[in-house]
Design a protein around this motif. Structure first.
Motif, PDB file in Angstrom:
ATOM      1  N   LEU A 180       0.807  -1.221   0.000  1.00  0.00           N
ATOM      2  CA  LEU A 180       0.000   0.000   0.000  1.00  0.00           C
ATOM      3  C   LEU A 180       0.843   1.274   0.000  1.00  0.00           C
ATOM      4  O   LEU A 180       0.294   2.379  -0.050  1.00  0.00           O
ATOM      5  CB  LEU A 180      -0.928   0.007   1.222  1.00  0.00           C
ATOM      6  CG  LEU A 180      -1.947  -1.135   1.301  1.00  0.00           C
ATOM      7  CD1 LEU A 180      -2.791  -1.008   2.568  1.00  0.00           C
ATOM      8  CD2 LEU A 180      -2.844  -1.160   0.072  1.00  0.00           C
ATOM      9  N   VAL A 181       2.158   1.095   0.077  1.00  0.00           N
ATOM     10  CA  VAL A 181       3.103   2.218   0.100  1.00  0.00           C
ATOM     11  C   VAL A 181       2.787   3.159   1.276  1.00  0.00           C
ATOM     12  O   VAL A 181       2.593   4.367   1.117  1.00  0.00           O
ATOM     13  CB  VAL A 181       3.093   3.004  -1.239  1.00  0.00           C
ATOM     14  CG1 VAL A 181       4.336   3.894  -1.336  1.00  0.00           C
ATOM     15  CG2 VAL A 181       3.041   2.058  -2.421  1.00  0.00           C
ATOM     16  N   VAL A 182       2.708   2.579   2.450  1.00  0.00           N
ATOM     17  CA  VAL A 182       2.520   3.334   3.687  1.00  0.00           C
ATOM     18  C   VAL A 182       3.472   2.748   4.728  1.00  0.00           C
ATOM     19  O   VAL A 182       4.148   1.751   4.475  1.00  0.00           O
ATOM     20  CB  VAL A 182       1.061   3.246   4.201  1.00  0.00           C
ATOM     21  CG1 VAL A 182       0.097   3.865   3.196  1.00  0.00           C
ATOM     22  CG2 VAL A 182       0.673   1.790   4.487  1.00  0.00           C
ATOM     23  N   SER A 183       3.532   3.360   5.898  1.00  0.00           N
ATOM     24  CA  SER A 183       4.411   2.855   6.952  1.00  0.00           C
ATOM     25  C   SER A 183       3.762   1.669   7.666  1.00  0.00           C
ATOM     26  O   SER A 183       2.540   1.492   7.636  1.00  0.00           O
ATOM     27  CB  SER A 183       4.715   3.959   7.961  1.00  0.00           C
ATOM     28  OG  SER A 183       3.551   4.273   8.708  1.00  0.00           O
ATOM     29  N   VAL A 184       4.589   0.871   8.344  1.00  0.00           N
ATOM     30  CA  VAL A 184       4.070  -0.237   9.138  1.00  0.00           C
ATOM     31  C   VAL A 184       3.177   0.290  10.255  1.00  0.00           C
ATOM     32  O   VAL A 184       2.145  -0.303  10.580  1.00  0.00           O
ATOM     33  CB  VAL A 184       5.229  -1.078   9.730  1.00  0.00           C
ATOM     34  CG1 VAL A 184       4.706  -2.115  10.695  1.00  0.00           C
ATOM     35  CG2 VAL A 184       6.019  -1.757   8.606  1.00  0.00           C
ATOM     36  N   ALA A 185       3.554   1.435  10.831  1.00  0.00           N
ATOM     37  CA  ALA A 185       2.736   2.040  11.888  1.00  0.00           C
ATOM     38  C   ALA A 185       1.346   2.395  11.372  1.00  0.00           C
ATOM     39  O   ALA A 185       0.343   2.224  12.078  1.00  0.00           O
ATOM     40  CB  ALA A 185       3.430   3.283  12.443  1.00  0.00           C
ATOM     41  N   THR A 186       1.273   2.862  10.132  1.00  0.00           N
ATOM     42  CA  THR A 186      -0.031   3.197   9.545  1.00  0.00           C
ATOM     43  C   THR A 186      -0.869   1.937   9.351  1.00  0.00           C
ATOM     44  O   THR A 186      -2.081   1.939   9.609  1.00  0.00           O
ATOM     45  CB  THR A 186       0.168   3.917   8.196  1.00  0.00           C
ATOM     46  OG1 THR A 186       0.850   5.153   8.418  1.00  0.00           O
ATOM     47  CG2 THR A 186      -1.175   4.206   7.523  1.00  0.00           C
ATOM     48  N   VAL A 187      -0.236   0.857   8.909  1.00  0.00           N
ATOM     49  CA  VAL A 187      -0.950  -0.409   8.758  1.00  0.00           C
ATOM     50  C   VAL A 187      -1.512  -0.852  10.105  1.00  0.00           C
ATOM     51  O   VAL A 187      -2.675  -1.262  10.210  1.00  0.00           O
ATOM     52  CB  VAL A 187      -0.019  -1.499   8.185  1.00  0.00           C
ATOM     53  CG1 VAL A 187      -0.716  -2.868   8.220  1.00  0.00           C
ATOM     54  CG2 VAL A 187       0.388  -1.160   6.765  1.00  0.00           C
ATOM     55  N   LYS A 188      -0.695  -0.782  11.156  1.00  0.00           N
ATOM     56  CA  LYS A 188      -1.146  -1.180  12.493  1.00  0.00           C
ATOM     57  C   LYS A 188      -2.326  -0.334  12.941  1.00  0.00           C
ATOM     58  O   LYS A 188      -3.286  -0.848  13.537  1.00  0.00           O
ATOM     59  CB  LYS A 188       0.004  -1.054  13.493  1.00  0.00           C
ATOM     60  CG  LYS A 188       1.099  -2.082  13.308  1.00  0.00           C
ATOM     61  CD  LYS A 188       2.204  -1.900  14.349  1.00  0.00           C
ATOM     62  CE  LYS A 188       3.295  -2.936  14.204  1.00  0.00           C
ATOM     63  NZ  LYS A 188       4.384  -2.723  15.197  1.00  0.00           N
TER      64      LYS A 188
END
Length: 222
Positions: A180-188
């Motif tokens: 999704l081309v986002v940070s892991v923190a954003t996924v969490k």
């Protein structure tokens, strides 16, 4: 210190597991239960971090006990590891659907069992998402006529749906972030919001819901 409740109707297995855990550094056995009803009562009284739950017991089985414990728990809820004889077991599927954090074979070597408890205590799923997906693909279509429909996904945003779909496909948080081309923190953050909106208690439960809602199709990308 990781507080563990051991549940098994076979006394030798229960006592053996408890002894193994008591001998391990950083582990504390807060109770032993011989059945589901006793497990529910002990979980409420002792508030363990981890419950090792036998799946097949007379009276209240492990699936029912798992659902009861999680429904009645105050935060943080215990994380439940299902003990079973077979890794592809319809009962295991039902337990994951009820919110169990993973499953463990009863013939698992002691060192792997202890590592599994530590893994789940740290907040991770017990097995790779691909293993859970294999189990769910094997039983999701069979369960469709036996269980109530899953909750609707209407409360989710488009990005939350994207994250749930990729979780259902077995991707890890870093893999989802890359996709999704986002940070892991954003996924969490998206996953935590999704689980809160849908009242889910484990990542495995999110995978189950992704299949049962049709967001992910067995054998396909969804």
């Amino acid at each position: 210190m990781t507080r563990v409740l051991v549940v098994d109707d076979q006394v030798l297995i229960r006592v053996g597991l408890a002894a193994l855990l008591r001998a391990a550094p950083g582990m504390e056995v807060v109770g032993e239960a011989a059945g589901g009803a006793e497990a529910v009562a002990l979980a409420a009284a002792e508030r363990p971090d981890i419950v090792l739950m036998d799946i097949r017991m007379p009276g209240m089985d492990g699936i029912t006990a798992t659902g009861r414990i999680l429904a009645e728990a105050t935060e943080p809820a215990p994380r439940i590891i299902i003990l079973t004889t077979f890794d592809l077991d319809e009962y295991v599927y039902a337990a994951l659907r009820a919110g169990a954090a993973g499953f463990l074979l009863k013939d698992t070597p002691p060192e792997r069992l202890l590592a599994a408890v530590e893994t789940v205590a740290a907040g991770d799923m017990l097995f790779a998402p691909s293993v859970v997906c294999r189990l769910i693909e094997a039983y999701a279509h069979r369960a469709a006529d036996k269980v109530a429909p899953p909750p609707g996904l209407d409360p989710l945003t488009t990005r939350e749906l994207d994250v749930l779909r990729l979780v259902g496909q077995g991707l890890s948080n870093p893999e989802i972030a890359g996709r999704l081309v986002v940070s892991v923190a954003t996924v969490k953050t998206h996953l935590n919001r999704t689980m809160a909106k849908l009242n889910l208690s484990s990542r495995a439960q999110a995978v189950v819901l992704a299949y049962e809602s049709g967001l992910v199709v067995p054998g396909g990308a969804g």
